[in-house]
Design a protein around this motif. Structure first.
Motif: not given
Length: 424
Positions: A38-39, A44-46, A101-104
């Protein structure tokens, strides 16, 4: 006594497939692999996935740099509690990339906590967790880039806790509702199934009021004033979002009527149907949605009085019906909303006794996975073709929306039947 021949018979073979699927280590591996996928898709979809996260970062960074905060200093589209997850990543990062990055990582961690609780606190938690991972796989990465990725695990946690700790469940759901409204469905379901007024006050009213007082009190101390509740008026000016359930007719009508148009609303960053008819439908939904919630709460109360021994199942049914209704009767209808409806099914599969009650959840469980995959096809896979009015994508979106209506009717019918029939 068995004879010697009986003693020499080999033991029945073990169900290695079933044992393997029960392995927490395999489940943990699947969790890691799924979220890695998923990440990767999100990257990929940015901007398609992380566009809103970029906006979250701007709000947080602007507040840190200037002291001007959403809710505290200007109206915001989210409740005051949403400041917590929005600001948190900006406290440990600099720049948009670090924030993303931290949000994900935060979303994945919240989902890990919810999944572990599901596995460890329910009779068939591994089964529920496997279904939850399948649901997220079908939905795709959209929930990683939205606040819904915060509240979906909170809904899951609240429903697991509701089985034995309704006060804690109410507190979690209320906190979630102050981030985004949807977890309030769990609070309504819990309130409607309480045994008496004393139980209602102790299990729902008091913990919900305490959490709300903390959130609103902090907002008022920060200078919010009436903006602490401004979210409840922020949606009034919107018309029908392109992918909303109520917009299905307008979407299908594009196949033959060029007068039906979609335009970009650059204030709230969504595509909406234009025209007086779409506006009228949107205005009707403003009062239909709360009315439907009240009706479902009444049905829940009735069913719980008729079947107090099945109160927890009724909580799950009511939460499911309300969460789907919040999508069906919502003029917004963003794709990430579908993340709300997975938790009641995952918890039902993990907790309800095998047999009649459990079997009743498998058809909607399959239906919700298909709805999630249809949502993924629309966004992010083919949102451009959908907006352009390509027939195949209009068909996919219409079928997905029809399935949501069927799911809502099915859950509502089940609640009503429990109220009408003693041995349902």
């Amino acid at each position: 006594m068995p004879d010697d021949a009986d003693r020499r018979l080999p033991a029945p073979p073990r169900d290695r497939g079933g044992s393997l699927l029960q392995s927490p280590w395999l489940l943990a591996l699947a969790f890691v692999v799924l979220h890695a996928r998923l990440v990767h898709e999100a990257i990929t979809w940015q901007n398609t996935i992380f566009g809103d996260v970029t906006l979250y970062e701007w709000w947080a960074r602007y507040g840190l740099d200037t002291g001007q905060w959403p809710v505290l200093d200007y109206d915001w589209v989210y409740p005051a509690g949403a400041l917590v997850p929005v600001v948190a990543p900006s406290l440990v990062t600099d720049g948009v990339l670090g924030y993303e990055i931290v949000w994900t990582a935060m979303i994945v961690a919240l989902n890990a906590v919810a999944t572990v609780l599901l596995v460890r606190s329910t009779p068939r938690g591994v089964l529920g967790a496997w279904w939850w991972l399948l649901f997220l796989l079908a939905l795709g990465p959209i929930f990683l880039g939205r606040l819904d990725g915060v509240i979906a695990p909170m809904i899951l946690v609240a429903l697991v806790l509701a089985r034995r700790h309704p006060r804690v469940a109410t507190a979690v759901a209320t906190a979630g509702a102050w981030i985004k409204i949807a977890p309030g469905a769990v609070v309504v379901a819990l309130a409607a199934t309480r045994r008496d007024l004393r139980d209602l006050l102790r299990a729902v009213v008091v913990p919900g009021a305490i959490v709300s007082a903390v959130v609103v009190g902090l907002a008022l101390i920060g200078g919010a004033g009436t903006r602490a509740l401004s979210v409840f008026g922020e949606q009034g000016a919107r018309t029908l979002q392109a992918e909303s359930v109520a917009g299905t007719w307008f979407s299908v009508a594009r196949l033959w009527d060029p007068a039906v148009t979609i335009a970009y609303n650059d204030e709230i960053f969504t595509y909406e149907f234009q025209g007086t008819e779409a506006r009228s439908v949107a205005d009707a939904l403003d009062w239909l949605l709360p009315l439907v919630v009240v009706v479902l709460a009444g049905l829940t109360w009735w069913a719980a009085r008729r079947h107090p021994e099945r109160a927890y199942e009724i909580v799950l049914l009511s939460a499911a019906a309300q969460l789907v209704a919040l999508i069906v009767f919502n003029k917004v209808g963003s794709p990430q909303f579908v993340a709300w409806i997975g938790p009641p099914v995952a918890v039902a599969l993990a907790t309800l006794p095998a047999g009649r009650a459990l079997r009743a959840w498998w058809p909607p469980a399959l239906g919700i996975v298909l709805v999630a995959y249809g949502t993924y096809l629309v966004y992010p896979v083919a949102y451009g073709p959908f907006l352009a009015g390509e027939p195949w994508m209009i068909t996919v979106e219409a079928l997905r929306n029809a399935a949501l209506v069927v799911l809502m009717i099915g859950a509502t019918w089940r609640i009503a039947r429990l109220g009408a029939v003693r041995n349902a």
